[in-house]
Design an enzyme around this catalytic site. Sequence first.
Site, PDB file in Angstrom:
ATOM      1  CG  ASP A  29      -2.050   0.995   1.109  1.00 45.78           C
ATOM      2  OD1 ASP A  29      -3.213   0.554   1.047  1.00 45.78           O
ATOM      3  OD2 ASP A  29      -1.780   2.218   1.061  1.00 45.78           O
ATOM      4  CB  ILE A  30       0.819   4.271  -2.144  1.00 47.67           C
ATOM      5  CG1 ILE A  30       1.909   5.123  -2.734  1.00 47.67           C
ATOM      6  CG2 ILE A  30      -0.418   5.074  -1.807  1.00 47.67           C
ATOM      7  CD1 ILE A  30       1.535   5.742  -4.085  1.00 47.67           C
ATOM      8  CG  HIS A  99      -8.489  -2.781  -2.465  1.00 52.15           C
ATOM      9  ND1 HIS A  99      -9.412  -2.030  -3.162  1.00 52.15           N
ATOM     10  CD2 HIS A  99      -8.315  -2.151  -1.276  1.00 52.15           C
ATOM     11  CE1 HIS A  99      -9.772  -0.991  -2.439  1.00 52.15           C
ATOM     12  NE2 HIS A  99      -9.125  -1.035  -1.275  1.00 52.15           N
ATOM     13  CG  HIS A 101      -6.742  -2.737   3.072  1.00 49.14           C
ATOM     14  ND1 HIS A 101      -6.005  -1.585   2.882  1.00 49.14           N
ATOM     15  CD2 HIS A 101      -7.958  -2.490   2.519  1.00 49.14           C
ATOM     16  CE1 HIS A 101      -6.745  -0.682   2.261  1.00 49.14           C
ATOM     17  NE2 HIS A 101      -7.936  -1.199   2.029  1.00 49.14           N
TER      18      HIS A 101
HETATM   19  P1  AMP Z   1      -9.676   1.664   0.348  1.00 50.84           P
HETATM   20  O1  AMP Z   1      -9.734   3.005   1.036  1.00 50.84           O
HETATM   21  O2  AMP Z   1     -10.089   0.510   1.190  1.00 50.84           O
HETATM   22  O3  AMP Z   1     -10.363   1.716  -0.981  1.00 50.84           O
HETATM   23  O4  AMP Z   1      -8.131   1.396   0.090  1.00 50.84           O
HETATM   24  C1  AMP Z   1      -7.451   1.919  -0.990  1.00 50.84           C
HETATM   25  C2  AMP Z   1      -5.984   1.815  -0.662  1.00 50.84           C
HETATM   26  O5  AMP Z   1      -5.248   1.957  -1.849  1.00 50.84           O
HETATM   27  C3  AMP Z   1      -5.509   2.912   0.303  1.00 50.84           C
HETATM   28  O6  AMP Z   1      -4.972   2.304   1.478  1.00 50.84           O
HETATM   29  C4  AMP Z   1      -4.431   3.645  -0.507  1.00 50.84           C
HETATM   30  O7  AMP Z   1      -3.346   4.045   0.276  1.00 50.84           O
HETATM   31  C5  AMP Z   1      -4.048   2.615  -1.552  1.00 50.84           C
HETATM   32  N1  AMP Z   1      -3.540   3.152  -2.797  1.00 50.84           N
HETATM   33  C6  AMP Z   1      -4.085   4.123  -3.570  1.00 50.84           C
HETATM   34  N2  AMP Z   1      -3.339   4.327  -4.672  1.00 50.84           N
HETATM   35  C7  AMP Z   1      -2.299   3.441  -4.608  1.00 50.84           C
HETATM   36  C8  AMP Z   1      -1.168   3.169  -5.442  1.00 50.84           C
HETATM   37  N3  AMP Z   1      -0.967   3.825  -6.582  1.00 50.84           N
HETATM   38  N4  AMP Z   1      -0.307   2.212  -5.045  1.00 50.84           N
HETATM   39  C9  AMP Z   1      -0.503   1.537  -3.895  1.00 50.84           C
HETATM   40  N5  AMP Z   1      -1.547   1.750  -3.067  1.00 50.84           N
HETATM   41  C10 AMP Z   1      -2.427   2.695  -3.412  1.00 50.84           C
END
Ligand code: AMP
Length: 113
Positions: A29-30, A99, A101
């Site tokens: 996760d970023i 996705h 986590h």
């Molecule tokens: P959610 O809020 O459950 O939809 O989680 C989305 C997740 O995607 C968040 O924890 C973000 O930090 C992560 N995220 C968004 N863009 C990216 C990216 N380009 N690379 C890796 N993680 C990302």
Amino acid sequence: MDCVFCKIVRGELPAKKLYESERIIAFEDINKVAPVHALVIPKAHYDSFIALPDTESELIVELHRAIQEVARLIGVADTGFRLVTNNGKTAGQSVFHLHFHVIGGRTLELKMG
Ligand code: AMP
């Protein structure tokens, strides 16, 4: 499709890949909320958990296996981890590509909402 995770799948956006199979990838996760924070996604686009039909039973089993494998690879399978999927706006979903986590690496607070 203009979806951040589809772009990662296609290699158009960089990601720190942790695992890859034919139909699934996992990457860091970023914006990690714990020392270990991976995202496990199907390469195919489904908006959310509720959008993945149970007729896709093979993919569902593959996701299950991939999550277990990723937990082992990132070293939290035995120590403990939290598995989360946010489904929809009120749950805080911000990326509308299914996705999971996988969060761990420290003691997590018990927060269910
Ligand atoms: P959610 O809020 O459950 O939809 O989680 C989305 C997740 O995607 C968040 O924890 C973000 O930090 C992560 N995220 C968004 N863009 C990216 C990216 N380009 N690379 C890796 N993680 C990302």
